[in-house]
Design a protein around this motif. Structure first.
Motif, PDB file in Angstrom:
ATOM      1  N   THR A   1      42.918  -4.316  24.095  1.00  0.00           N
ATOM      2  CA  THR A   1      41.939  -3.556  24.873  1.00  0.00           C
ATOM      3  C   THR A   1      42.637  -2.851  26.027  1.00  0.00           C
ATOM      4  O   THR A   1      43.697  -3.291  26.478  1.00  0.00           O
ATOM      5  CB  THR A   1      40.814  -4.475  25.414  1.00  0.00           C
ATOM      6  OG1 THR A   1      39.907  -3.684  26.170  1.00  0.00           O
ATOM      7  CG2 THR A   1      41.351  -5.592  26.282  1.00  0.00           C
ATOM      8  N   ASN A   2      42.024  -1.779  26.481  1.00  0.00           N
ATOM      9  CA  ASN A   2      42.536  -1.069  27.663  1.00  0.00           C
ATOM     10  C   ASN A   2      42.051  -1.709  28.953  1.00  0.00           C
ATOM     11  O   ASN A   2      42.454  -1.303  30.037  1.00  0.00           O
ATOM     12  CB  ASN A   2      42.134   0.411  27.622  1.00  0.00           C
ATOM     13  CG  ASN A   2      42.859   1.164  26.529  1.00  0.00           C
ATOM     14  OD1 ASN A   2      44.021   0.891  26.235  1.00  0.00           O
ATOM     15  ND2 ASN A   2      42.165   2.099  25.908  1.00  0.00           N
TER      16      ASN A   2
ATOM     17  N   LYS B   1      53.022 -15.098  32.945  1.00  0.00           N
ATOM     18  CA  LYS B   1      52.137 -14.381  32.032  1.00  0.00           C
ATOM     19  C   LYS B   1      50.682 -14.799  32.247  1.00  0.00           C
ATOM     20  O   LYS B   1      50.374 -15.980  32.328  1.00  0.00           O
ATOM     21  CB  LYS B   1      52.535 -14.683  30.589  1.00  0.00           C
ATOM     22  CG  LYS B   1      51.691 -13.961  29.559  1.00  0.00           C
ATOM     23  CD  LYS B   1      52.025 -14.408  28.164  1.00  0.00           C
ATOM     24  CE  LYS B   1      53.124 -13.523  27.635  1.00  0.00           C
ATOM     25  NZ  LYS B   1      53.286 -13.661  26.184  1.00  0.00           N
ATOM     26  N   GLU B   2      49.792 -13.799  32.359  1.00  0.00           N
ATOM     27  CA  GLU B   2      48.355 -14.086  32.453  1.00  0.00           C
ATOM     28  C   GLU B   2      47.891 -14.563  31.081  1.00  0.00           C
ATOM     29  O   GLU B   2      48.098 -13.880  30.074  1.00  0.00           O
ATOM     30  CB  GLU B   2      47.572 -12.836  32.863  1.00  0.00           C
ATOM     31  CG  GLU B   2      47.838 -12.380  34.278  1.00  0.00           C
ATOM     32  CD  GLU B   2      47.339 -13.370  35.327  1.00  0.00           C
ATOM     33  OE1 GLU B   2      46.353 -14.088  35.082  1.00  0.00           O
ATOM     34  OE2 GLU B   2      47.962 -13.425  36.406  1.00  0.00           O
TER      35      GLU B   2
ATOM     36  N   VAL C   1      42.357 -14.636  26.155  1.00  0.00           N
ATOM     37  CA  VAL C   1      42.533 -13.304  26.736  1.00  0.00           C
ATOM     38  C   VAL C   1      43.837 -13.385  27.518  1.00  0.00           C
ATOM     39  O   VAL C   1      43.992 -14.237  28.393  1.00  0.00           O
ATOM     40  CB  VAL C   1      41.351 -12.927  27.658  1.00  0.00           C
ATOM     41  CG1 VAL C   1      41.533 -11.519  28.209  1.00  0.00           C
ATOM     42  CG2 VAL C   1      40.019 -13.053  26.917  1.00  0.00           C
ATOM     43  N   TYR C   2      44.774 -12.520  27.166  1.00  0.00           N
ATOM     44  CA  TYR C   2      46.096 -12.657  27.755  1.00  0.00           C
ATOM     45  C   TYR C   2      46.830 -11.327  27.816  1.00  0.00           C
ATOM     46  O   TYR C   2      46.439 -10.356  27.174  1.00  0.00           O
ATOM     47  CB  TYR C   2      46.924 -13.680  26.977  1.00  0.00           C
ATOM     48  CG  TYR C   2      47.164 -13.333  25.520  1.00  0.00           C
ATOM     49  CD1 TYR C   2      48.388 -12.827  25.100  1.00  0.00           C
ATOM     50  CD2 TYR C   2      46.175 -13.526  24.559  1.00  0.00           C
ATOM     51  CE1 TYR C   2      48.619 -12.525  23.762  1.00  0.00           C
ATOM     52  CE2 TYR C   2      46.404 -13.235  23.230  1.00  0.00           C
ATOM     53  CZ  TYR C   2      47.631 -12.727  22.828  1.00  0.00           C
ATOM     54  OH  TYR C   2      47.850 -12.422  21.503  1.00  0.00           O
ATOM     55  N   ASP C   3      47.882 -11.325  28.617  1.00  0.00           N
ATOM     56  CA  ASP C   3      48.748 -10.160  28.752  1.00  0.00           C
ATOM     57  C   ASP C   3      49.944 -10.335  27.821  1.00  0.00           C
ATOM     58  O   ASP C   3      50.604 -11.374  27.826  1.00  0.00           O
ATOM     59  CB  ASP C   3      49.238 -10.017  30.195  1.00  0.00           C
ATOM     60  CG  ASP C   3      50.208  -8.864  30.325  1.00  0.00           C
ATOM     61  OD1 ASP C   3      49.760  -7.708  30.229  1.00  0.00           O
ATOM     62  OD2 ASP C   3      51.411  -9.115  30.496  1.00  0.00           O
TER      63      ASP C   3
ATOM     64  N   GLY D   1      52.409  -6.031  28.765  1.00  0.00           N
ATOM     65  CA  GLY D   1      51.647  -5.057  29.519  1.00  0.00           C
ATOM     66  C   GLY D   1      50.316  -4.657  28.906  1.00  0.00           C
ATOM     67  O   GLY D   1      49.628  -3.790  29.430  1.00  0.00           O
ATOM     68  N   LYS D   2      49.955  -5.264  27.808  1.00  0.00           N
ATOM     69  CA  LYS D   2      48.682  -4.958  27.157  1.00  0.00           C
ATOM     70  C   LYS D   2      47.802  -6.198  27.164  1.00  0.00           C
ATOM     71  O   LYS D   2      48.279  -7.318  26.996  1.00  0.00           O
ATOM     72  CB  LYS D   2      48.909  -4.506  25.712  1.00  0.00           C
ATOM     73  CG  LYS D   2      49.688  -3.220  25.631  1.00  0.00           C
ATOM     74  CD  LYS D   2      49.890  -2.790  24.209  1.00  0.00           C
ATOM     75  CE  LYS D   2      50.717  -1.500  24.230  1.00  0.00           C
ATOM     76  NZ  LYS D   2      50.965  -0.988  22.930  1.00  0.00           N
TER      77      LYS D   2
END
Length: 127
Positions: A8-9, A49-50, A82-84, A87-88
């Motif tokens: 997702t953006n 990292k998220e 839900v994670y990074d 960069g995405k």
């Protein structure tokens, strides 16, 4: 593949907010949000990292599957992450059909297929 994952953006928080709204429309509630980055850092470990894990449940469906086969409880509640990643923002989950197939129970596979379709719909609407 055992998972369903989309990019997702949206940022992590926007994605989670959208996901929570879409889950609610399907009568799924978020029982718990686990921030892996925060927990690891709290334990003195380096992790930048998220990465958030949401435990989600539809009580009616949980009651239905547990009444049919109590071993299904080993797979409850469902997880959505839900994670990074590079960069995405990604939203994904292990497919309930992949997990429940371990029980070798055709009726449970049908239940899991229905849940999976509904959760995929929620994820798609959240991107």
């Amino acid at each position: 593949m055992f998972d369903f994952t989309l990019i997702t953006n949206k940022n992590i928080e926007e994605a989670i907010q959208s996901l929570e709204e879409n889950l609610k429309a399907e009568k799924f509630g978020v029982l718990w949000k686990f921030d892996i980055k925060e927990k690891l850092q709290e334990k003195g470990l380096e992790f930048d990292k998220e990465f958030k894990v949401l435990e989600v449940c539809n009580p009616v469906e949980a009651q239905r599957v547990l009444t049919e086969n109590e071993m299904a409880g080993y797979f409850l509640p469902c997880k959505i992450v839900v994670y990074d990643s590079e960069g995405k923002t990604k939203i994904g989950m292990p497919k309930p059909t992949a997990l429940i197939s371990l029980l070798q129970d055709e009726k449970m596979k049908q239940f899991a297929g229905d849940i999976e379709d509904r959760l995929i719909h929620c994820i798609k609407k959240s991107i």
